[in-house]
Motif scaffolding. Sequence first.
Motif, mmCIF file in Angstrom:
data_model
loop_
_atom_site.group_PDB
_atom_site.id
_atom_site.type_symbol
_atom_site.label_atom_id
_atom_site.label_comp_id
_atom_site.label_asym_id
_atom_site.label_seq_id
_atom_site.Cartn_x
_atom_site.Cartn_y
_atom_site.Cartn_z
ATOM 1 N N LYS A 148 0.827 -1.207 0.000
ATOM 2 C CA LYS A 148 0.000 0.000 0.000
ATOM 3 C C LYS A 148 0.856 1.251 0.000
ATOM 4 O O LYS A 148 0.572 2.233 -0.697
ATOM 5 C CB LYS A 148 -0.917 0.022 1.232
ATOM 6 N N LYS A 149 1.919 1.215 0.801
ATOM 7 C CA LYS A 149 2.782 2.385 0.951
ATOM 8 C C LYS A 149 3.951 2.370 -0.020
ATOM 9 O O LYS A 149 4.858 3.198 0.079
ATOM 10 C CB LYS A 149 3.261 2.491 2.397
ATOM 11 N N LYS A 150 3.926 1.388 -0.944
ATOM 12 C CA LYS A 150 4.928 1.305 -2.014
ATOM 13 C C LYS A 150 6.354 1.309 -1.468
ATOM 14 O O LYS A 150 7.229 2.028 -1.935
ATOM 15 C CB LYS A 150 4.733 2.450 -3.017
ATOM 16 N N LYS A 151 6.572 0.452 -0.472
ATOM 17 C CA LYS A 151 7.886 0.379 0.151
ATOM 18 C C LYS A 151 8.652 -0.885 -0.234
ATOM 19 O O LYS A 151 9.593 -1.283 0.460
ATOM 20 C CB LYS A 151 7.758 0.501 1.673
ATOM 21 N N ILE A 152 8.258 -1.499 -1.346
ATOM 22 C CA ILE A 152 8.991 -2.646 -1.852
ATOM 23 C C ILE A 152 9.327 -2.387 -3.319
ATOM 24 O O ILE A 152 8.489 -1.923 -4.090
ATOM 25 C CB ILE A 152 8.206 -3.957 -1.672
ATOM 26 N N ASN A 153 10.559 -2.639 -3.693
ATOM 27 C CA ASN A 153 11.017 -2.353 -5.052
ATOM 28 C C ASN A 153 10.542 -3.408 -6.043
ATOM 29 O O ASN A 153 10.267 -4.558 -5.672
ATOM 30 C CB ASN A 153 12.545 -2.275 -5.084
ATOM 31 N N LYS A 154 10.464 -3.024 -7.302
ATOM 32 C CA LYS A 154 10.152 -3.993 -8.348
ATOM 33 C C LYS A 154 11.265 -5.031 -8.418
ATOM 34 O O LYS A 154 12.422 -4.744 -8.148
ATOM 35 C CB LYS A 154 10.014 -3.290 -9.701
ATOM 36 N N GLY A 155 10.877 -6.253 -8.775
ATOM 37 C CA GLY A 155 11.858 -7.323 -8.872
ATOM 38 C C GLY A 155 12.283 -7.887 -7.538
ATOM 39 O O GLY A 155 13.333 -8.531 -7.437
ATOM 40 N N SER A 156 11.471 -7.664 -6.513
ATOM 41 C CA SER A 156 11.804 -8.167 -5.175
ATOM 42 C C SER A 156 11.419 -9.644 -5.041
ATOM 43 O O SER A 156 10.822 -10.238 -5.945
ATOM 44 C CB SER A 156 11.085 -7.336 -4.112
ATOM 45 N N SER A 157 11.766 -10.209 -3.900
ATOM 46 C CA SER A 157 11.438 -11.607 -3.630
ATOM 47 C C SER A 157 10.922 -11.744 -2.204
ATOM 48 O O SER A 157 11.499 -11.184 -1.273
ATOM 49 C CB SER A 157 12.670 -12.498 -3.816
ATOM 50 N N ILE A 158 9.827 -12.479 -2.053
ATOM 51 C CA ILE A 158 9.235 -12.742 -0.741
ATOM 52 C C ILE A 158 9.297 -14.244 -0.478
ATOM 53 O O ILE A 158 8.909 -15.043 -1.335
ATOM 54 C CB ILE A 158 7.772 -12.259 -0.685
ATOM 55 N N VAL A 159 9.810 -14.619 0.696
ATOM 56 C CA VAL A 159 9.899 -16.034 1.075
ATOM 57 C C VAL A 159 9.192 -16.233 2.409
ATOM 58 O O VAL A 159 9.535 -15.577 3.402
ATOM 59 C CB VAL A 159 11.364 -16.506 1.178
ATOM 60 N N LEU A 160 8.218 -17.126 2.417
ATOM 61 C CA LEU A 160 7.468 -17.438 3.631
ATOM 62 C C LEU A 160 7.919 -18.794 4.158
ATOM 63 O O LEU A 160 7.986 -19.771 3.398
ATOM 64 C CB LEU A 160 5.961 -17.485 3.330
ATOM 65 N N VAL A 161 8.230 -18.858 5.444
ATOM 66 C CA VAL A 161 8.665 -20.120 6.042
ATOM 67 C C VAL A 161 7.440 -20.861 6.554
ATOM 68 O O VAL A 161 6.854 -20.516 7.581
ATOM 69 C CB VAL A 161 9.681 -19.888 7.178
ATOM 70 N N SER A 162 7.053 -21.884 5.816
ATOM 71 C CA SER A 162 5.922 -22.723 6.188
ATOM 72 C C SER A 162 6.459 -23.959 6.919
ATOM 73 O O SER A 162 7.420 -23.858 7.695
ATOM 74 C CB SER A 162 5.112 -23.092 4.940
ATOM 75 N N VAL A 204 -1.300 -17.103 -4.387
ATOM 76 C CA VAL A 204 -2.119 -15.954 -4.804
ATOM 77 C C VAL A 204 -1.239 -14.728 -4.997
ATOM 78 O O VAL A 204 -1.340 -14.026 -6.018
ATOM 79 C CB VAL A 204 -3.221 -15.674 -3.761
ATOM 80 N N TRP A 205 -0.367 -14.466 -4.030
ATOM 81 C CA TRP A 205 0.528 -13.301 -4.135
ATOM 82 C C TRP A 205 1.456 -13.433 -5.328
ATOM 83 O O TRP A 205 1.760 -12.437 -5.999
ATOM 84 C CB TRP A 205 1.337 -13.153 -2.858
ATOM 85 N N ALA A 206 1.936 -14.642 -5.613
ATOM 86 C CA ALA A 206 2.815 -14.844 -6.764
ATOM 87 C C ALA A 206 2.128 -14.378 -8.040
ATOM 88 O O ALA A 206 2.761 -13.764 -8.917
ATOM 89 C CB ALA A 206 3.207 -16.318 -6.872
ATOM 90 N N ASN A 207 0.839 -14.639 -8.148
ATOM 91 C CA ASN A 207 0.058 -14.215 -9.301
ATOM 92 C C ASN A 207 -0.183 -12.709 -9.279
ATOM 93 O O ASN A 207 -0.009 -12.013 -10.281
ATOM 94 C CB ASN A 207 -1.272 -14.973 -9.315
ATOM 95 N N GLU A 208 -0.569 -12.182 -8.123
ATOM 96 C CA GLU A 208 -0.894 -10.762 -8.002
ATOM 97 C C GLU A 208 0.325 -9.860 -8.217
ATOM 98 O O GLU A 208 0.206 -8.773 -8.785
ATOM 99 C CB GLU A 208 -1.503 -10.472 -6.629
ATOM 100 N N PHE A 209 1.491 -10.291 -7.764
ATOM 101 C CA PHE A 209 2.674 -9.427 -7.794
ATOM 102 C C PHE A 209 3.555 -9.646 -9.029
ATOM 103 O O PHE A 209 4.572 -8.978 -9.193
ATOM 104 C CB PHE A 209 3.528 -9.636 -6.540
ATOM 105 N N ALA A 210 3.167 -10.579 -9.886
ATOM 106 C CA ALA A 210 4.012 -10.903 -11.044
ATOM 107 C C ALA A 210 4.205 -9.714 -11.982
ATOM 108 O O ALA A 210 5.252 -9.596 -12.623
ATOM 109 C CB ALA A 210 3.412 -12.082 -11.809
ATOM 110 N N SER A 211 3.223 -8.830 -12.031
ATOM 111 C CA SER A 211 3.331 -7.683 -12.941
ATOM 112 C C SER A 211 4.487 -6.763 -12.565
ATOM 113 O O SER A 211 5.027 -6.054 -13.416
ATOM 114 C CB SER A 211 2.016 -6.892 -12.950
ATOM 115 N N SER A 212 4.876 -6.776 -11.289
ATOM 116 C CA SER A 212 6.023 -5.972 -10.851
ATOM 117 C C SER A 212 7.290 -6.822 -10.733
ATOM 118 O O SER A 212 8.283 -6.386 -10.154
ATOM 119 C CB SER A 212 5.720 -5.305 -9.502
ATOM 120 N N LYS A 213 7.222 -8.051 -11.280
ATOM 121 C CA LYS A 213 8.358 -8.983 -11.255
ATOM 122 C C LYS A 213 8.776 -9.339 -9.830
ATOM 123 O O LYS A 213 9.939 -9.691 -9.583
ATOM 124 C CB LYS A 213 9.561 -8.430 -12.029
ATOM 125 N N THR A 214 7.824 -9.210 -8.902
ATOM 126 C CA THR A 214 8.085 -9.630 -7.524
ATOM 127 C C THR A 214 7.673 -11.087 -7.368
ATOM 128 O O THR A 214 6.542 -11.454 -7.688
ATOM 129 C CB THR A 214 7.308 -8.755 -6.525
#
Length: 247
Positions: free
Chosen positions: A122-136, A163-173
Motif C-alpha cells: 500500500k505504501k509502495k515500500k517494496i522495489n520492483k523485482g523483489s522476492s518474498i519467502v514465507l517459512v511454512s 495468490v501473491w505470486a500471481n498478483e505481484f508478477a506484474s512488478s516482477k516480484t
Amino acid sequence: MNPFDLSGKKILVTGASSGIGYETCLAIARQGGSFIAIARRRDFLEKLIEECGNENSFITADLSKMEDIKSIVDTIENIDGIVHSAGIVSLAPVKFYSEELMNEMRSINFDSIAYLVNLIFKKKKINKGSSIVLVSSIAGLFGMKGNGIYAASKGALIAISKVWANEFASSKTRVNCVSPGMVKTEITSKSIEDLSLEVIQQDEKKYPLGYGDPVQVANPIVFLLSEASSWITGQNLVLDGGRTSTI
C-alpha cells in the motif's frame, strides 16, 4: 557474475532473533546483502548486528500487535525482499483447542505477514523485482497428530503465497515458500520437551538425513531471494532431509 550475490539488496526478516531467522540474516550478509531484523528480543538483535555489521539494522516489535506492524512499515525505507520466519509451535489435539491458542497461533504465523505485506505494498515500500519467502512447514502439507492449529496456519502461508505470486508478477516480484521438517531450533526444542527422548529418537530415524540445522534452511532461502531463482515463483520448496519422500 555470481547469481547468488545479494549486493545492494535490503531484506526484511521477521523472527530474526533466533533459529532460521537468525541464520537467514547471517546468510544474507555472507552474500553481500543487508537486512532489517524484526523480533521481540532486543539483546539477541543487538548481538546479530554486532556479528554482521552496522550496515544492517533491527526493529524490536511484537508481530501480534497491529500497532507494531504499522510502526515497522512507517520506519523502513524501500526494501528488496521479505523473509517471514516468525512463528510459534504448540501441539494440541482437537479436544484441547481454545480461542486463545487459535488466536495466538494465527496472529503470529499467518496474520502478521498478511498485514505486513498489505501495508508495505500500500505504501509502495517494496522495489520492483523483489522476492518474498514465507517459512511454512511440512506440517502444512501432511496430517500429523496434534498439529491441527499449527498446520492450518502454515498451510495458509502456502495457499496465500500462490495468490501473491500471481498478483505481484506484474512488478516482477516473486513469492515462494520453504517448508522445513524438524529443524533444531529454540522453538522446536520447546515442543520436543513435551515428548519423551524415545519418541524423538524414533522420529528422527524417519528422516534419512536426520533432523536439520537452521543454516540448511537459510541457504535455500537466500537462493530464493537471489537472481539464481529469477524464474521461480508460486512454489513451495520442501526441506526435510527426505522425510516426506519415504513410505
